[in-house]
Design a protein around this motif. Structure first.
Motif, short mmCIF file in Angstrom:
data_model
loop_
_atom_site.label_atom_id
_atom_site.label_comp_id
_atom_site.label_asym_id
_atom_site.label_seq_id
_atom_site.Cartn_x
_atom_site.Cartn_y
_atom_site.Cartn_z
N ILE A 172 -5.99 27.27 -20.08
CA ILE A 172 -7.00 28.33 -20.07
C ILE A 172 -8.05 28.08 -21.15
CG2 ILE A 172 -7.42 30.78 -20.45
CD1 ILE A 172 -4.40 31.13 -19.65
N ILE A 203 -6.72 36.79 -18.03
CA ILE A 203 -5.80 35.78 -17.51
C ILE A 203 -4.43 36.23 -18.01
CG2 ILE A 203 -5.16 33.36 -17.47
CD1 ILE A 203 -8.56 34.34 -18.77
N LEU A 250 0.28 31.37 -14.70
CA LEU A 250 -0.78 32.34 -14.99
C LEU A 250 -1.30 32.92 -13.69
CD1 LEU A 250 -3.81 31.05 -14.19
CD2 LEU A 250 -3.33 29.68 -16.20
N ALA A 287 -5.01 34.68 -12.50
CA ALA A 287 -6.37 34.78 -13.02
C ALA A 287 -7.35 35.00 -11.90
CB ALA A 287 -6.73 33.49 -13.76
N ALA A 339 -8.76 30.30 -11.98
CA ALA A 339 -7.57 29.61 -11.46
C ALA A 339 -7.95 28.25 -10.88
CB ALA A 339 -6.87 30.48 -10.41
#
Ligand code: PMP
Ligand code: GLU
Length: 386
Positions: A106, A230, A249, A251, A256
């Motif tokens: 991220i 996120i 995750l 997002a 993503a």
């Protein structure tokens, strides 16, 4: 050696280094009490291990899609919906090699050189180093024990500048164990939305929460904050799966997809076998997770009871995770000296608070059995008295 600038100032992970050192000392036959552990001491539940064995036997040993198998991503979406009231579709979910990897992806996807990242302090050791790796500027937001180590909203607003790109939220927190309430998170969300700041919400300790508190996901408060958040989680802590290396995750689609592209060209998929194990973990009834949580709570309570009897040490009662952040200011030693002397003199290992941003504290992990905690607390009590 002419290393890249971005890596020159990056430190070794002190938590990983000390944990390995203790494991080595134990191997050499020393009777070390390990309060450094950032991992549950329980074995991975046998159903999960069996799923991995079955995966191997069935030949599920090849590449998978780089963001993870469809089945696992669907199970993660179900989990997000069930536990966090979060709607993510499978193409908004990326499975990575541990939550640490998700977080790093991220940071790479969102943050550029000279962007500012706001990190509440005390902080988990890897957040500032990740920011350094993309040449961003870390802005520490000091929090105080009196406020249960939670951020002061006025200070938060003051710390925001035009360059602020993201805020890292970690509730329950490593190393303080503090847990933000829904109302507190709503206010944080308002500030982030007003200032268009991304929230990287590290929820890895979600399941380890005590005193009947409830974990709340910040992205669940509506579209505005959802679009900026996120949500990161993983298998390591709740399922005692640190070695399997599965994190994930959820997002907004664009983020993503960016993370997927990073993964396409860096690691490809996380291990297929570990993904099969994670799928089984997410599908099994939660009783084993609950059992582990209850055991952690017992240990926390015992540790607190013991610390209450040591006048020179104080603490803020952790409401989540498995760490107790202990105030050593009355001992008149820096946290590194404290940790080193304690280890040399008594063979009790813990992590200096300085590595988390507070030199007047040390982190004591209760991810170890009660017997060891008892022994370790006996040694600490005696040592502090002397
Ligand atoms: N976030 C926090 C706050 C942690 O303490 C850890 C523990 N290593 C992680 C993320 C990463 O966990 P993992 O990579 O094992 O999923
Ligand atoms: N997160 C754990 C800890 O803080 C594990 C070690 C690490 O990844 O930093 O101890």
């Amino acid at each position: 050696m002419n290393l890249a600038r971005r890596v020159k100032d990056v430190l070794d992970s002190p938590t990983l280094a000390l944990t390995s050192k203790v494991k080595q000392l134990k191997k050499e036959g020393f009777d070390v009490i390990n309060f450094t552990a950032g991992e549950p001491d329980f074995d991975t539940p046998k159903e999960i291990k069996q799923a991995a064995i079955d995966a191997i036997n069935k030949g599920f040993t090849k590449y998978t899609p780089s963001a993870g198998t469809q089945e696992l991503k669907e199970a993660i979406c179900e989990k997000f919906k069930r536990d966090n009231s979060l709607d993510y579709s499978p193409n908004q979910v990326i499975v990575s090699c541990g939550a640490k990897h998700s977080l790093f992806n991220i940071v790479e996807a969102l943050i550029e050189r000279d962007d500012e990242v706001i990190i509440p302090s005390p902080f988990w050791v890897s957040y500032p180093e990740m920011a350094k790796l993309v040449e961003a500027k870390t802005v520490f937001l000091e929090t105080e024990p009196l406020n249960n180590f939670k951020i002061d909203l006025k200070k938060f607003e003051k710390a925001i500048t035009k360059k602020t790109k993201a805020f890292i939220l970690n509730s329950p927190s490593n190393p303080t164990g503090s847990v933000y309430s829904r109302q507190e998170l709503e206010k944080i969300a308002e500030i982030c939305v007003a200032n268009k700041i991304f929230v990287i919400s590290d929820e890895i300790y979600e399941k380890l929460i005590y005193d009947n508190q409830k974990h709340v996901s910040i992205a669940s408060f509506g579209k505005d904050i959802y679009d900026l958040t996120i949500t990161v989680n993983g298998m390591s802590k709740a399922f005692s799966m640190t070695g399997w290396r599965i994190g994930y995750l959820g997002a907004p689609q664009e983020i993503a997809s960016a993370v997927k592209r990073i993964q396409d060209h860096s690691t490809s998929n996380p291990a297929s076998i570990s993904q099969a194990a994670a799928l089984a973990a997410l599908k099994m009834p939660e009783d084993q997770v609950i059992k582990m949580r209850e055991e952690f709570e017992k240990r926390r309570n015992y540790m607190i009871e013991r610390l209450d009897k040591i006048k020179k040490l104080s603490y803020i009662k952790p409401q989540g995770a498995f760490y107790l952040f202990c105030n050593i200011s009355q001992i008149k030693m820096g946290s590194h000296e404290f940790a080193k002397k304690l280890l040399d003199d008594t063979k009790v290992a813990l992590i200096p608070g300085k590595d988390f941003g507070r030199d007047d504290f040390v982190r004591i992990s209760f991810a170890t059995d009660l017997e060891s905690i008892k022994k370790g607390m006996d040694r600490i009590e005696q040592w502090v008295r002397q």
